[in-house]
Design an enzyme around this catalytic site. Structure first.
Site, PDB file in Angstrom:
ATOM      1  N   CYS A 274      -1.376  -6.638   6.529  1.00 48.37           N
ATOM      2  CA  CYS A 274      -0.612  -7.797   6.033  1.00 48.37           C
ATOM      3  C   CYS A 274       0.356  -8.382   7.056  1.00 48.37           C
ATOM      4  CB  CYS A 274       0.130  -7.402   4.762  1.00 48.37           C
ATOM      5  SG  CYS A 274      -0.992  -6.826   3.493  1.00 48.37           S
TER       6      CYS A 274
ATOM      7  N   GLU B  58       0.847  -1.191   0.000  1.00 49.50           N
ATOM      8  CA  GLU B  58       0.000   0.000   0.000  1.00 49.50           C
ATOM      9  C   GLU B  58       0.881   1.239   0.000  1.00 49.50           C
ATOM     10  OE1 GLU B  58      -3.227  -0.143   2.929  1.00 49.50           O
ATOM     11  OE2 GLU B  58      -3.158  -2.308   2.681  1.00 49.50           O
TER      12      GLU B  58
ATOM     13  N   ARG C 272      -5.573  -0.139   9.572  1.00 46.01           N
ATOM     14  CA  ARG C 272      -5.581  -1.459  10.216  1.00 46.01           C
ATOM     15  C   ARG C 272      -4.275  -1.668  11.006  1.00 46.01           C
ATOM     16  NH1 ARG C 272      -6.842  -5.271   5.315  1.00 46.01           N
ATOM     17  NH2 ARG C 272      -5.578  -3.699   4.272  1.00 46.01           N
TER      18      ARG C 272
ATOM     19  N   PHE D  44      13.822  -2.266   4.901  1.00 51.39           N
ATOM     20  CA  PHE D  44      13.072  -2.868   6.011  1.00 51.39           C
ATOM     21  C   PHE D  44      13.905  -3.021   7.287  1.00 51.39           C
ATOM     22  CE2 PHE D  44       8.782  -3.612   4.555  1.00 51.39           C
ATOM     23  CZ  PHE D  44       8.931  -3.188   3.249  1.00 51.39           C
TER      24      PHE D  44
HETATM   25  C1  UGA Z   1       3.463  -5.632   2.671  1.00 50.42           C
HETATM   26  C2  UGA Z   1       4.601  -6.101   1.753  1.00 50.42           C
HETATM   27  O1  UGA Z   1       5.637  -5.125   1.753  1.00 50.42           O
HETATM   28  C3  UGA Z   1       4.095  -6.314   0.311  1.00 50.42           C
HETATM   29  O2  UGA Z   1       5.145  -6.827  -0.498  1.00 50.42           O
HETATM   30  C4  UGA Z   1       2.945  -7.311   0.354  1.00 50.42           C
HETATM   31  O3  UGA Z   1       2.399  -7.552  -0.945  1.00 50.42           O
HETATM   32  C5  UGA Z   1       1.848  -6.760   1.249  1.00 50.42           C
HETATM   33  O4  UGA Z   1       2.386  -6.577   2.586  1.00 50.42           O
HETATM   34  C6  UGA Z   1       0.695  -7.732   1.271  1.00 50.42           C
HETATM   35  O5  UGA Z   1       0.873  -8.856   1.744  1.00 50.42           O
HETATM   36  O6  UGA Z   1      -0.380  -7.421   0.732  1.00 50.42           O
HETATM   37  P1  UGA Z   1       2.283  -3.307   3.200  1.00 50.42           P
HETATM   38  O7  UGA Z   1       1.846  -3.964   4.456  1.00 50.42           O
HETATM   39  O8  UGA Z   1       1.262  -2.639   2.360  1.00 50.42           O
HETATM   40  O9  UGA Z   1       3.021  -4.362   2.237  1.00 50.42           O
HETATM   41  O10 UGA Z   1       3.367  -2.181   3.542  1.00 50.42           O
HETATM   42  P2  UGA Z   1       4.929  -2.205   3.938  1.00 50.42           P
HETATM   43  O11 UGA Z   1       5.582  -1.132   3.206  1.00 50.42           O
HETATM   44  O12 UGA Z   1       5.501  -3.550   3.813  1.00 50.42           O
HETATM   45  O13 UGA Z   1       4.887  -1.773   5.474  1.00 50.42           O
HETATM   46  C7  UGA Z   1       4.341  -2.606   6.490  1.00 50.42           C
HETATM   47  C8  UGA Z   1       4.598  -1.999   7.849  1.00 50.42           C
HETATM   48  O14 UGA Z   1       5.982  -2.102   8.189  1.00 50.42           O
HETATM   49  C9  UGA Z   1       4.251  -0.512   7.969  1.00 50.42           C
HETATM   50  O15 UGA Z   1       3.623  -0.268   9.207  1.00 50.42           O
HETATM   51  C10 UGA Z   1       5.599   0.172   7.903  1.00 50.42           C
HETATM   52  O16 UGA Z   1       5.608   1.433   8.526  1.00 50.42           O
HETATM   53  C11 UGA Z   1       6.469  -0.828   8.620  1.00 50.42           C
HETATM   54  N1  UGA Z   1       7.898  -0.741   8.303  1.00 50.42           N
HETATM   55  C12 UGA Z   1       8.334  -0.956   7.035  1.00 50.42           C
HETATM   56  C13 UGA Z   1       8.800  -0.487   9.314  1.00 50.42           C
HETATM   57  O17 UGA Z   1       8.427  -0.299  10.499  1.00 50.42           O
HETATM   58  N2  UGA Z   1      10.147  -0.444   9.012  1.00 50.42           N
HETATM   59  C14 UGA Z   1      10.601  -0.660   7.750  1.00 50.42           C
HETATM   60  O18 UGA Z   1      11.833  -0.626   7.556  1.00 50.42           O
HETATM   61  C15 UGA Z   1       9.674  -0.910   6.739  1.00 50.42           C
END
Ligand code: UGA
Length: 447
Positions: free
Chosen positions: A275, A152, A342, A264
């Site tokens: 997710c 997202e 969420r 990440f």
């Molecule tokens: C995640 C995956 O990145 C996608 O590849 C996958 O398709 C998707 O889930 C899914 O299964 O539909 P999403 O949850 O939309 O995507 O967003 P992310 O960018 O992965 O972030 C997830 C969470 O991790 C967020 O709360 C973000 O702030 C956090 N995050 C991310 C961190 O705390 N640190 C980081 O270094 C990266």
């Protein structure tokens, strides 16, 4: 080719809009009127860059057909994508009711020529059960798995430009159909990106041909590994806080190693969204169903769940207590660039502070509306960052929207009563904030 997407949530709607913009006749099946009715008017039920531009193209060229009818869509479709939601059960196991309901209902209208592609994230082994379901039914449709990796806030871009297209299943007709659909989009990706207002990016464009079970597990493992990286970074952030190191410097240094990679490893308030929290607990449950212990993921999950409380506690230490303090929490979506709340860490932090007796005000540029139902009743929702920060002893940046990075910090200082900025998403320029006379703190940067 004509396609149907069953379920127009964050995943299905983005795909349907991109496919239709590429000229593919696409039925967008959505049973929830709160999502379907806006879609018919050209609106997405959530904020995502570039999405409404594509929906509007699809509605205008007649290729995007929003409907709640399986009967009107599936019999006319060569390929049916399942993109329904998989919420979790109270015990953390994935709730597959929608997955099976969609497959059962679709089976009534499919023929042995129909290709049914699972795009939703499902536990390994789910495909075999659906194949049995189709075989027991007259439809005998071809079952394929092609999990999705879009994130997202970048979802339109991720559908257009991707590292890998995973195709699970050996059926040649099924494989060719998925490849052809993606080729149609790929050939027009730059034009579609332009309509959406998105910059083209370079990705690997790999095709990965595997069994259905491997495809299912690739998706679950990829999300869990990313979650593991974040929890690892957050545990090192706690050590940095305790020892006086700076987590951003540490992870910059660690991530330079190409075997590790910097992505990440941003420490902060932990992962949220629809997710990672669900997929990590889903993987733990699915492993346990197979008699496999995944305590490594249990540790990642536990660490993640500790972060909002850890942050509330850090602020308590700095302010000398939380009771009676006025605290502004900026950022309520689970990440910047989406209105999705969420499992939002910002909301969890705000609620914890409210429970602790602080007077809490919040603001998000796109998620105020969606957040309301999850916020405790005493929390005030501001219409701007400055309004929320008025007279605050501390401001917490829980989700780093660009407008929070670009805040006018000298104006913020005049608005606030106190001087603490807690950068819970580790996104601000620490030196700039300090230069304005603030006390700066963040997970892993409290030195
Ligand atoms: C995640 C995956 O990145 C996608 O590849 C996958 O398709 C998707 O889930 C899914 O299964 O539909 P999403 O949850 O939309 O995507 O967003 P992310 O960018 O992965 O972030 C997830 C969470 O991790 C967020 O709360 C973000 O702030 C956090 N995050 C991310 C961190 O705390 N640190 C980081 O270094 C990266």
């Amino acid at each position: 080719m004509t396609v149907t997407f069953l379920g127009c949530g964050y995943l299905g709607l983005t795909y349907a809009a991109v496919f239709a913009a590429a000229g593919i006749k696409t039925y967008a099946v959505e049973l929830n009127p709160d999502r379907l009715n806006p879609l018919k008017q050209g609106k997405a039920f959530f904020f995502e860059e570039g999405l409404e531009e594509l929906i509007s193209v699809g509605l205008k060229n007649g290729k995007l057909i929003p409907t709640d009818s399986y009967k009107d869509s599936i019999p006319n479709s060569d390929v049916v994508f399942s993109s329904v939601g998989t919420p979790d059960n109270p015990d953390g196991s994935p709730n597959l009711d929608y997955i099976y309901a969609a497959a059962n209902e679709a089976a009534k209208y499919m023929s042995p020529k129909t290709i049914f592609v699972q795009k939703s994230t499902v536990p390994v082994g789910t495909g075999s059960k659906i194949i049995t379901l189709f075989d027991d039914n007259d439809s005998k449709a071809i079952y394929m798995s092609s999990p999705e990796f879009l994130a997202e806030s970048t979802s339109v871009r991720d559908v257009l430009y991707y590292d890998r297209l995973v195709i699970g299943g050996t059926d040649k007709k099924g494989t060719d159909a998925i490849l052809k659909l993606h080729e149609t989009v790929d050939n027009q990706r730059d034009q579609i990106a332009k309509i959406a207002g998105i910059k083209p990016v370079k990705r690997l464009d790999e095709r990965v041909f595997v069994s259905i079970k491997s495809a299912e597990l690739i998706k679950a493992a990829a999300n869990s590994f990313l979650a593991l990286k974040i929890s690892f970074a957050n545990s090192i952030a706690k050590l940095a806080d305790a020892s006086g190191a700076d987590i951003v410097e540490v992870m910059d240094g660690v991530g330079i190693d190409q075997r590790i990679g910097r992505a990440f490893l941003n420490a902060g308030r932990g992962y949220g969204g629809g997710c990672f929290p669900k997929d990590v607990s889903g993987l733990i449950h699915s492993a346990s169903d197979y008699g496999v212990d995944l305590s490594i993921m249990e540790a990642a999950q536990e660490l993640n769940e500790s972060m909002p409380g850890y942050i509330a506690n850090r602020i308590k230490q700095i302010l000398g207590g939380l009771k009676g303090k006025k605290i502004a929490v900026l950022g309520l979506s689970f990440k910047a660039g989406t209105s999705d709340v969420r499992q939002s860490p910002g909301i969890k932090i705000a609620n914890l502070l409210d429970i602790a007796g602080s007077s809490v005000s919040v603001y998000d540029p796109h998620a105020n509306g969606e957040a309301k139902k999850d916020l405790r009743s005493g929390i005030k929702i501001g219409q701007s960052a400055l309004e929320a920060a008025d007279d605050a002893n501390a401001v917490i940046i829980a989700t780093a929207w660009p407008e929070f990075r670009d805040l006018d910090f000298s104006q913020l200082k005049q608005t606030m009563l106190g001087t603490l900025i807690y950068d819970a998403d580790n996104a601000l320029d620490k030196d700039q904030v300090k230069k304005e006379g603030f006390v700066f703190s963040a997970p892993g940067r409290s030195a």
